[in-house]
Design a protein around this motif. Structure first.
Motif, PDB file in Angstrom:
ATOM      1  N   VAL A 160      17.917  38.160 -12.010  1.00 55.43           N
ATOM      2  CA  VAL A 160      17.158  37.720 -12.968  1.00 55.43           C
ATOM      3  C   VAL A 160      16.454  36.319 -12.625  1.00 55.43           C
ATOM      4  O   VAL A 160      17.273  35.431 -12.281  1.00 55.43           O
ATOM      5  N   ILE A 161      15.155  36.110 -13.178  1.00 57.53           N
ATOM      6  CA  ILE A 161      14.546  34.771 -13.204  1.00 57.53           C
ATOM      7  C   ILE A 161      13.619  34.871 -14.608  1.00 57.53           C
ATOM      8  O   ILE A 161      13.120  35.647 -14.819  1.00 57.53           O
ATOM      9  N   THR A 162      13.802  33.550 -15.419  1.00 53.80           N
ATOM     10  CA  THR A 162      13.256  33.733 -16.587  1.00 53.80           C
ATOM     11  C   THR A 162      11.677  33.542 -16.554  1.00 53.80           C
ATOM     12  O   THR A 162      11.153  33.151 -15.427  1.00 53.80           O
ATOM     13  N   TYR A 163      11.030  33.861 -17.481  1.00 55.88           N
ATOM     14  CA  TYR A 163       9.625  33.907 -17.606  1.00 55.88           C
ATOM     15  C   TYR A 163       9.132  32.520 -17.188  1.00 55.88           C
ATOM     16  O   TYR A 163       8.233  32.456 -16.373  1.00 55.88           O
TER      17      TYR A 163
ATOM     18  N   LYS B  78      16.903  29.205  -5.526  1.00 60.94           N
ATOM     19  CA  LYS B  78      17.009  30.314  -6.514  1.00 60.94           C
ATOM     20  C   LYS B  78      17.437  31.607  -5.943  1.00 60.94           C
ATOM     21  O   LYS B  78      18.290  32.515  -6.441  1.00 60.94           O
TER      22      LYS B  78
ATOM     23  N   GLY C 299      10.543  29.991 -15.873  1.00 53.51           N
ATOM     24  CA  GLY C 299      11.126  29.733 -14.318  1.00 53.51           C
ATOM     25  C   GLY C 299      10.462  30.259 -13.336  1.00 53.51           C
ATOM     26  O   GLY C 299      10.125  29.979 -12.477  1.00 53.51           O
ATOM     27  N   CYS C 300       9.765  31.586 -13.624  1.00 54.14           N
ATOM     28  CA  CYS C 300       9.022  32.293 -12.605  1.00 54.14           C
ATOM     29  C   CYS C 300       7.624  31.697 -12.763  1.00 54.14           C
ATOM     30  O   CYS C 300       7.201  31.530 -11.401  1.00 54.14           O
TER      31      CYS C 300
ATOM     32  N   SER D   6      10.999  38.157 -21.384  1.00 55.79           N
ATOM     33  CA  SER D   6      11.599  36.721 -21.385  1.00 55.79           C
ATOM     34  C   SER D   6      11.970  36.750 -19.835  1.00 55.79           C
ATOM     35  O   SER D   6      12.524  35.680 -19.419  1.00 55.79           O
ATOM     36  N   GLU D   7      11.812  37.557 -19.080  1.00 54.89           N
ATOM     37  CA  GLU D   7      12.475  37.361 -17.688  1.00 54.89           C
ATOM     38  C   GLU D   7      11.686  38.427 -16.644  1.00 54.89           C
ATOM     39  O   GLU D   7      11.453  39.562 -17.043  1.00 54.89           O
TER      40      GLU D   7
END
Length: 313
Positions: free
Chosen positions: A91-94, A80, A96-97, A10-11
């Motif tokens: 952390v960066i969400t999936y 970011k 968001g990535c 998820s991240e």
């Protein structure tokens, strides 16, 4: 065959430029300063061109679009990174990535295409000056920008959709300050052969192709300038494309330098540090390059500044 994507994670974790805690405030201050300079500088170029009717020409129309793309380019990654440093989170969400990767590829492609279009504009202006107004008509200028957007969106969408079909391990660390396409391919647990083929094909078609177009345009430009008899005429002709040539050299030299050095050094943190040159420094320097040697931009900025001051007082 079962179609799998990376729903297992998820991240991602963005490790940034340095993992040393004592360096984080310094990195935050430097990148915040560079980001503000980039946004303000390019925004001033846009406002100056829009507000001055004398600058409503093809060359400045393309420059206005380039400045807009540069603002979006840096805004894709730097905010970011600054947020992660400020909140002490990596952390960066999936989602968001993938979104960040999509827009990064999009705006890199747009920079590439717009620089090529601007080279063509200078080629027509210097090599075919009597037909310049006819050739570089408003319809063609808008069409060239729209085609640039279309090709960039199509390429970015293709790369993003292909990444969506990759599987990743449950704990993924990206040794970079943003989600770069190549970094994601290296971290994938599933086979990336098709992704690599598409990536290399796209590089040849969408990077090498435009670069060859720029080289061809400037070969013709240099030949035409060489044929001009007067020294004053040569200087005037060259000065119209000096700024663009500087930006092209900076963009391609830093971009190619990053990827060539990363292939040799095999050090992710070194590659991330080197990529700062074309992701942050180049967009920041573009407004200075175009304004310091350009009398029209200087005049437009003075007029805009005076009008703004009059409205406030």
């Amino acid at each position: 065959m079962e179609s799998r994507n990376n729903t297992e994670i998820s991240e991602f974790l963005l490790l940034g430029l340095s993992e040393e805690p004592e360096l984080q405030p310094f990195i935050l201050g430097v990148f915040l300063f560079m980001y503000l300079i980039t946004v303000c500088g390019n925004l001033l170029i846009i406002l100056a061109i829009v507000s001055d009717s004398h600058l409503h020409t093809p060359m400045y129309f393309f420059l206005c679009n380039l400045s807009l793309v540069d603002i979006c380019f840096t805004s894709t990654t730097i905010p970011k990174m600054l947020l992660n440093i400020q909140t002490q989170s990596k952390v960066i969400t999936y989602a968001g990535c993938i979104t960040q990767m999509f827009f990064f590829v999009l705006f890199v492609g747009l920079d590439n295409f717009l620089l090529t279009v601007m080279a063509y504009d200078r080629f027509v202006a210097i090599c075919h000056p009597l037909h310049y107004v006819v050739i570089m008509n408003p319809w063609l200028c808008v069409s060239l920008v729209l085609v640039s957007w279309f090709m960039s969106i199509l390429h970015s969408l293709l790369q993003s959709l292909m990444v969506l079909h990759l599987s990743f391990c449950t704990h993924v660390e990206i040794s970079h300050f943003f989600c770069e396409l190549i970094q994601l391919l290296h971290l994938a647990c599933s086979d990336t052969f098709l992704n690599d083929v598409v990536l290399y094909f796209a590089d040849v078609l969408l990077v090498v192709g435009p670069l060859l177009g720029i080289i061809y345009s400037y070969t013709k430009i240099v030949s035409s300038i060489h044929a001009i008899l007067s020294t004053k005429g040569k200087y005037k002709a060259f000065s119209t494309c000096a700024s663009h040539l500087s930006v092209v050299s900076l963009f391609y030299c830093t971009g190619l330098g990053v990827y060539l050095s990363s292939a040799v050094i095999q050090n992710s943190h070194s590659s991330a540090t080197a990529s700062v040159m074309y992701t942050v420094v180049t967009p920041m320097l573009n407004p200075f390059i175009y304004s310091l040697r350009n009398k029209d931009i200087k005049r437009a900025l003075r007029i805009f500044g005076k009008e703004t001051k009059d409205q406030l007082s």
